[in-house]
Design a protein around this motif. Structure first.
Motif, short mmCIF file in Angstrom:
data_model
loop_
_atom_site.label_atom_id
_atom_site.label_comp_id
_atom_site.label_asym_id
_atom_site.label_seq_id
_atom_site.Cartn_x
_atom_site.Cartn_y
_atom_site.Cartn_z
N ALA A 173 18.78 29.48 -19.51
CA ALA A 173 18.99 27.93 -19.60
C ALA A 173 20.17 27.41 -18.70
N SER A 174 21.05 28.35 -18.72
CA SER A 174 22.38 28.06 -18.41
C SER A 174 23.27 29.16 -18.07
N ASP A 175 24.12 28.98 -16.63
CA ASP A 175 24.81 30.09 -16.24
C ASP A 175 26.11 30.08 -17.16
N ASN A 176 26.32 29.02 -17.81
CA ASN A 176 27.79 28.95 -18.70
C ASN A 176 27.24 29.21 -20.16
N THR A 177 27.46 30.54 -20.29
CA THR A 177 27.19 31.07 -21.98
C THR A 177 28.40 31.02 -22.79
N ALA A 178 29.69 31.08 -21.96
CA ALA A 178 30.98 31.32 -22.79
C ALA A 178 31.22 30.76 -24.17
N ASP A 179 30.56 29.39 -24.22
CA ASP A 179 30.98 28.52 -25.37
C ASP A 179 29.72 28.53 -26.29
N ILE A 180 28.75 29.38 -26.11
CA ILE A 180 27.55 29.26 -27.02
C ILE A 180 27.91 29.98 -28.38
N GLN A 181 27.69 29.16 -29.57
CA GLN A 181 27.94 29.45 -31.01
C GLN A 181 26.83 29.77 -31.56
N SER A 220 32.31 39.47 -31.88
CA SER A 220 32.43 38.60 -30.50
C SER A 220 31.69 37.32 -30.65
N ILE A 221 31.19 37.00 -31.86
CA ILE A 221 30.11 35.72 -31.95
C ILE A 221 31.04 34.71 -32.29
N LEU A 222 30.86 33.46 -31.47
CA LEU A 222 31.64 32.20 -31.70
C LEU A 222 31.02 31.68 -33.07
N ARG A 223 31.72 30.96 -34.00
CA ARG A 223 31.29 30.25 -35.16
C ARG A 223 31.48 28.95 -34.85
N ASP A 224 32.29 28.67 -34.27
CA ASP A 224 32.93 27.11 -33.68
C ASP A 224 33.77 27.32 -32.34
N THR A 225 34.15 26.23 -31.85
CA THR A 225 35.00 26.18 -30.73
C THR A 225 36.12 26.99 -31.01
N THR A 226 36.74 27.39 -32.15
CA THR A 226 38.02 28.14 -32.21
C THR A 226 38.07 29.27 -32.85
N THR A 227 36.97 29.85 -33.76
CA THR A 227 36.88 30.80 -34.58
C THR A 227 35.56 31.75 -34.28
N ARG A 279 24.38 24.96 -28.56
CA ARG A 279 24.90 24.85 -27.19
C ARG A 279 25.90 23.55 -27.08
N PRO A 280 27.01 23.88 -27.11
CA PRO A 280 28.25 22.61 -27.47
C PRO A 280 27.94 21.64 -26.08
N GLN A 281 27.34 22.27 -24.96
CA GLN A 281 27.46 21.12 -23.92
C GLN A 281 26.45 19.97 -23.97
N THR A 282 25.44 20.28 -24.80
CA THR A 282 24.31 19.51 -25.10
C THR A 282 24.28 19.25 -26.59
N GLY A 283 24.71 19.84 -27.37
CA GLY A 283 24.52 19.63 -28.70
C GLY A 283 23.39 20.07 -29.34
N GLU A 284 22.62 20.85 -28.41
CA GLU A 284 21.43 21.23 -28.77
C GLU A 284 21.53 22.54 -29.75
N GLN A 341 31.30 40.88 -39.52
CA GLN A 341 30.49 40.14 -40.65
C GLN A 341 29.14 39.74 -40.41
N CYS A 342 28.31 40.12 -41.09
CA CYS A 342 26.99 40.10 -40.28
C CYS A 342 26.49 38.66 -40.26
N PRO A 343 26.40 38.22 -38.94
CA PRO A 343 26.06 36.72 -38.84
C PRO A 343 24.43 36.77 -39.27
N VAL A 344 23.92 37.96 -39.24
CA VAL A 344 23.09 38.02 -40.05
C VAL A 344 23.26 38.10 -41.31
N ASP A 345 23.04 38.90 -40.95
CA ASP A 345 22.46 39.98 -41.71
C ASP A 345 22.10 39.58 -41.73
#
Length: 273
Positions: free
Chosen positions: A153-161, A95-102, A205-210, A13-17
């Motif tokens: 910006a960061s080596d850890n992008t696994a939690d980017i939403q 494959s795109i995180l919307r929040d920490t769980t979905t 960016r959950p780690q900084t809230g930015e 579902q298109c986070p876009v569209d």
């Protein structure tokens, strides 16, 4: 990074569209699609046989109409009037995180078709599933381009939403205007067509809230020799913060130096021959 292209040799579902491309492979078995980093103009749902009755190409999903409870487009799963074929109502998880769980979901073929009908586009029902796969593929590629920027910006992008998104068809970005001017001045070197669609994605960016806004211009490129459609994306952080401006300048400088070194090496090799 920056722009990416896809062709009907590969297929979110298109986070876009404009001119550097990378390849990827499409989930559709019949025709392949490729992706690269640089862009051109026409809708991902616009095969020649699927053109929308003289209307400007754009994503059919109305990204501005989001459900306030889940930030998802409200799209009907019911059959459209005069619909003759049953279309799947299952939705594919991106494959795109919307929040920490979905994760975000893409529209089902039935929802996609309903969006086309609502916009008055005449679309062969038998092609809708392929159109959805192309649509999803393009947005997955856009997300991969976003992650490339985020890795700077960061080596850890696994939690980017992807926190929010908005479709802005008809609103041409400053960069797209620049390339159109370049195409007007030097049509033999630059694309002369505007992007068929534009999306703004707000990345958290959950780690900084930015939160960082990304601009995505969707283009069509010349088709493959076999007639397969080709699309390209220009993905970059918006120039609305000092950090984004700094990152864009740094990336552009790196590209210039890389080209210079490559050309210099090529020149030295020729002299040595």
């Amino acid at each position: 990074m920056g722009q990416s292209v896809s062709s009907a040799s590969n297929n979110a579902q298109c986070p876009v569209d404009h001119n550097s491309l990378k390849a990827a492979s499409c989930p559709v078995d019949h025709n392949p699609i490729k992706a690269t980093s640089n862009s051109a103009a026409q809708c991902p749902v616009d095969h020649k046989s699927l053109q929308a009755s003289q209307k400007p190409a754009e994503c059919p999903i109305d990204h501005g109409s989001l459900n306030s409870l889940n930030q998802m487009p409200t799209l009907s799963q019911g059959r459209a009037p005069n619909q003759t074929l049953d279309l799947p109502t299952n939705r594919t998880e991106s494959s795109i995180l919307r929040d920490t769980t979905t994760k975000w979901e893409y529209p089902s073929p039935q929802q996609f078709y309903n969006a086309l009908v609502r916009k008055g586009w005449e679309t062969p029902e038998e092609h809708v599933e392929t159109m959805v796969q192309i649509h999803n593929f393009l947005n997955e590629q856009a997300w991969q381009e976003v992650l490339k920027w985020e890795k700077r910006a960061s080596d850890n992008t696994a939690d980017i939403q992807l926190a929010r998104f908005k479709g802005r068809p008809g609103e041409i970005s400053p960069k797209a205007r620049f390339w159109l001017l370049a195409g007007w001045l030097l049509p033999s070197r630059f694309n002369t067509e505007p992007p068929f669609d534009r999306h703004d994605w707000i990345v958290r960016r959950p780690q900084t809230g930015e939160e960082v806004r990304y601009v995505i211009d969707y283009y069509s490129a010349p088709p493959e020799p076999d007639g397969s459609p080709v699309f390209s994306l220009d993905v970059r952080p918006a120039l609305d913060s000092f950090a984004s401006v700094k990152e864009r300048i740094a990336f552009a400088t790196e590209e210039v130096w890389a080209d210079f070194r490559e050309n210099r090496s090529a020149g030295i090799s020729k002299r040595d021959q």
